[in-house]
Design a protein around this motif. Structure first.
Motif, PDB file in Angstrom:
ATOM      1  N   SER B 246     -18.502  49.590   3.348  1.00 54.89           N
ATOM      2  CA  SER B 246     -19.474  49.384   2.316  1.00 54.89           C
ATOM      3  C   SER B 246     -19.419  48.006   1.804  1.00 54.89           C
ATOM      4  O   SER B 246     -20.323  47.549   1.377  1.00 54.89           O
ATOM      5  N   PHE B 247     -18.238  47.503   1.688  1.00 57.75           N
ATOM      6  CA  PHE B 247     -18.077  46.147   0.995  1.00 57.75           C
ATOM      7  C   PHE B 247     -18.572  45.277   2.061  1.00 57.75           C
ATOM      8  O   PHE B 247     -19.319  44.437   1.495  1.00 57.75           O
ATOM      9  N   VAL B 248     -18.523  45.160   3.146  1.00 56.89           N
ATOM     10  CA  VAL B 248     -18.959  44.232   4.203  1.00 56.89           C
ATOM     11  C   VAL B 248     -20.702  44.545   4.074  1.00 56.89           C
ATOM     12  O   VAL B 248     -21.388  43.427   3.649  1.00 56.89           O
ATOM     13  N   PHE B 249     -21.101  45.461   4.361  1.00 48.18           N
ATOM     14  CA  PHE B 249     -22.651  45.724   4.350  1.00 48.18           C
ATOM     15  C   PHE B 249     -23.225  45.455   3.070  1.00 48.18           C
ATOM     16  O   PHE B 249     -24.185  44.823   3.154  1.00 48.18           O
ATOM     17  N   GLY B 251     -22.039  43.249   0.719  1.00 45.54           N
ATOM     18  CA  GLY B 251     -22.244  41.540   0.831  1.00 45.54           C
ATOM     19  C   GLY B 251     -23.489  41.367   1.640  1.00 45.54           C
ATOM     20  O   GLY B 251     -23.995  40.419   1.299  1.00 45.54           O
ATOM     21  N   ILE B 252     -23.467  41.667   2.683  1.00 45.55           N
ATOM     22  CA  ILE B 252     -24.711  41.363   3.599  1.00 45.55           C
ATOM     23  C   ILE B 252     -26.283  41.568   2.992  1.00 45.55           C
ATOM     24  O   ILE B 252     -27.053  40.768   3.080  1.00 45.55           O
ATOM     25  N   ILE B 255     -26.907  39.067   0.464  1.00 45.76           N
ATOM     26  CA  ILE B 255     -27.431  37.836   1.164  1.00 45.76           C
ATOM     27  C   ILE B 255     -28.899  37.918   1.426  1.00 45.76           C
ATOM     28  O   ILE B 255     -29.543  36.932   1.446  1.00 45.76           O
ATOM     29  N   PHE B 256     -29.270  39.184   1.975  1.00 50.69           N
ATOM     30  CA  PHE B 256     -30.801  39.421   2.461  1.00 50.69           C
ATOM     31  C   PHE B 256     -31.652  39.218   1.428  1.00 50.69           C
ATOM     32  O   PHE B 256     -32.725  38.683   1.411  1.00 50.69           O
ATOM     33  N   LYS B 258     -30.889  37.476  -1.340  1.00 54.88           N
ATOM     34  CA  LYS B 258     -30.574  36.381  -2.477  1.00 54.88           C
ATOM     35  C   LYS B 258     -32.056  35.465  -2.842  1.00 54.88           C
ATOM     36  O   LYS B 258     -32.023  35.183  -4.070  1.00 54.88           O
ATOM     37  N   ASN B 262     -34.027  33.671   2.329  1.00 54.46           N
ATOM     38  CA  ASN B 262     -33.351  34.591   3.188  1.00 54.46           C
ATOM     39  C   ASN B 262     -34.153  36.139   3.389  1.00 54.46           C
ATOM     40  O   ASN B 262     -33.769  36.530   4.351  1.00 54.46           O
ATOM     41  N   ALA B 266     -34.238  37.757   6.832  1.00 51.48           N
ATOM     42  CA  ALA B 266     -33.698  39.025   7.047  1.00 51.48           C
ATOM     43  C   ALA B 266     -34.681  40.085   7.580  1.00 51.48           C
ATOM     44  O   ALA B 266     -34.156  41.054   8.432  1.00 51.48           O
ATOM     45  N   ILE B 273     -29.559  44.866  12.437  1.00 54.14           N
ATOM     46  CA  ILE B 273     -28.660  45.079  11.410  1.00 54.14           C
ATOM     47  C   ILE B 273     -28.740  46.550  10.916  1.00 54.14           C
ATOM     48  O   ILE B 273     -27.633  47.352  10.856  1.00 54.14           O
TER      49      ILE B 273
END
Lengths: 340, 340
Positions: B246-249, B251-252, B255-256, B258, B262, B266, B273
């Protein structure tokens, strides 16, 4: 050499020795002054590597070691028999105060065993611990112990909390670092008999900001600054942590490179994704202290590259400059015990 | 109702009850035939939810429960005192063969305790186990035990390997599922005294494809189909697994979203993804069997949405249709023990 802090580095350990280690040392010297380095290992190989990088300064010394300890060797046997290995030599120098810190990318077990047998525990510390930092949603948290003690007594959890708190205060400037006890639930009555007793001890302990039991997800959420556990649990969590990060980021990199369309889109996102990757980057957290021994001893990842080595040296310098070691001695009774 | 397999579902447990559970049941019925559902809980609330979704079919029955068990209740006490809760009623129906499977999103401890006390262990099984699937680079692997047994005896590891192998063969069609023992190193002499003894037992065990010790990263790499451990370790790893993903996704996704630049990039990558996210999607692995009890009992995530519930029901139907339960009985001595 100028008269300054002296940091010793095992030049032979890990997957990329000695080139990556020598390169990392040079990067560390460029990065900041105030210390000298001492590379321990096969003198000819180290000199050759220094020449290859064109180093002609006076901040690096070389100590020859005629033996080396392989990754698969049994730690206790290797430490006892290979007295002329970089690990045995470096930890001996540390014990004799002839160096201020020792770092190695080599056999983790040998470094841990050597730190205990050669450098020795700080008096009053029952069991030293390996204390890596892991990335969290809020920054980083310490995981202690991450592999030095397969089983722990309740007093060990208590001491990990104390030692960890001193480190986090000294190195990260956190006034009252939050300590969590890794458990299968947050309720007081959760866990094994030993963990329950550890909970009681931590609750009763002065000078520690104990926030209670934390679950696996609380670690990632960054609910605490220090997550206390035994080395069996900590080692498994650490390795899962690393590999899950690689798994997900590897998958994303594959997507980015899949075709031209993706490559173009990825170019737009690259900076942001890189910043996210960086939070999971073990290069920056590559230097892991062994806390509770009577000196600055750092384990560097076996597959460390030059940048990892650089950051680890940076961290060792900061730790040696800090009051952390003295504070740990103070906390447990002021004097180092004789090597066990 | 037509005469078919009958699956009972706790309509009141978890964060999104009863709406998500009712919705998930309807999705499961749409997805495949050959079974009926029985929702257990506050009859009025269930009926209201069924009406809200406009269900007018004959494949769902409702059983009223006047009590419910909260997430914070002490499992043993709750199970003993709340005999008219969905969990107690459902597990009782299972014991009396009046239903073929029982699923709950509620209090995990209560479900586990109830499965042991009400439905009962399969004769010869020392300790049942919670056996979730975790995503790996090669697909999925089973983690057993993930929280039912805080401490384990060596025989438990052995039985987890046997039970897990039967499940992976029956449910995933893997002929000789690879069994790994989670440990702090791959060498034979690693780990606690109990884990070392478990290693010896697994080595000597016939009918199991034991590949030896595995480390945290081997689990993610998919080196084994079944990772055996005690419930303390398994629970912590499982929760880290979920939260790191969950943490990594998370974060992504940030970003998508933002900025416009982006967002446009995305949009190009979204499909790929999403496919990667799907591999980490606990919705599809949301139904976790409690193996070793004398019936099909599945725990669903507390925060399950309708899709998770649907997949869990799907899995429970497949498990009930399979020969796995009979094979476990066969393996350990053919008869269910009386409830403990």
């Amino acid at each position: 050499m100028v008269d300054a802090m002296n940091i010793s580095v095992d030049a032979m350990g890990g997957d990329n020795a000695p080139a990556a280690i020598v390169n990392g040392c040079l990067l560390a010297l460029e990065r900041r002054g105030g210390f000298n380095l001492q590379l321990i290992g096969d003198q000819a190989a180290i000199r050759q590597s220094l020449d290859a990088y064109g180093y002609a300064g006076d901040r690096i010394g070389v100590i020859n070691a005629t033996q080396s300890i392989g990754g698969d060797e049994v730690p206790t046997k290797a430490i006892k028999e290979k007295k002329d290995s970089p690990v045995a030599l470096g930890l001996g120098l540390l014990k004799d105060k002839k160096t201020d810190a020792f770092l190695s990318c080599g056999n983790t077990g040998a470094l841990l065993t050597g730190a205990m047998l050669i450098t020795g525990r700080i008096k009053g510390v029952d069991r030293p611990a390996l204390a890596p930092m892991v990335p969290t949603m809020r920054g980083v948290s310490m995981l202690i112990d991450a592999g030095l003690n397969t089983t722990c007594k309740p007093i060990n959890y208590e001491q990990f909390a104390q030692i960890g708190s001193i480190y986090m205060r000294a190195m990260f400037g956190i006034d009252e670092p939050k300590v969590g006890l890794l458990n299968v639930g947050t309720e007081e009555n959760k866990g094994t008999a030993i963990v329950k007793e550890a909970y009681g001890r931590l609750m009763a302990l002065d000078g520690i900001n104990f926030i209670g039991n934390i679950e696996g997800r609380d670690l990632t959420d960054g609910k605490c600054d220090i997550a206390v556990c035994d080395g069996f649990v900590g080692n498994l969590i650490l390795k899962c942590y690393e590999s899950i990060g690689s798994f997900v980021f590897g998958g994303i990199m594959d997507i980015f490179k899949k075709n031209l369309k993706n490559k173009l889109a990825a170019a737009v996102l690259k900076g942001d994704i890189k910043a996210l990757f960086k939070r999971f980057d073990y290069e920056e957290y590559g230097g892991t202290p062994i806390l509770g021994v009577g000196g600055s001893v750092f384990k560097i990842h076996g597959n460390a590259n030059a940048k990892t080595v650089m950051y680890a040296i940076d961290r060792a310098v900061a730790f040696t400059n800090s009051s952390a070691l003295d504070e740990i001695r103070e906390c447990f009774g002021r004097k180092d015990s004789a090597p066990a």
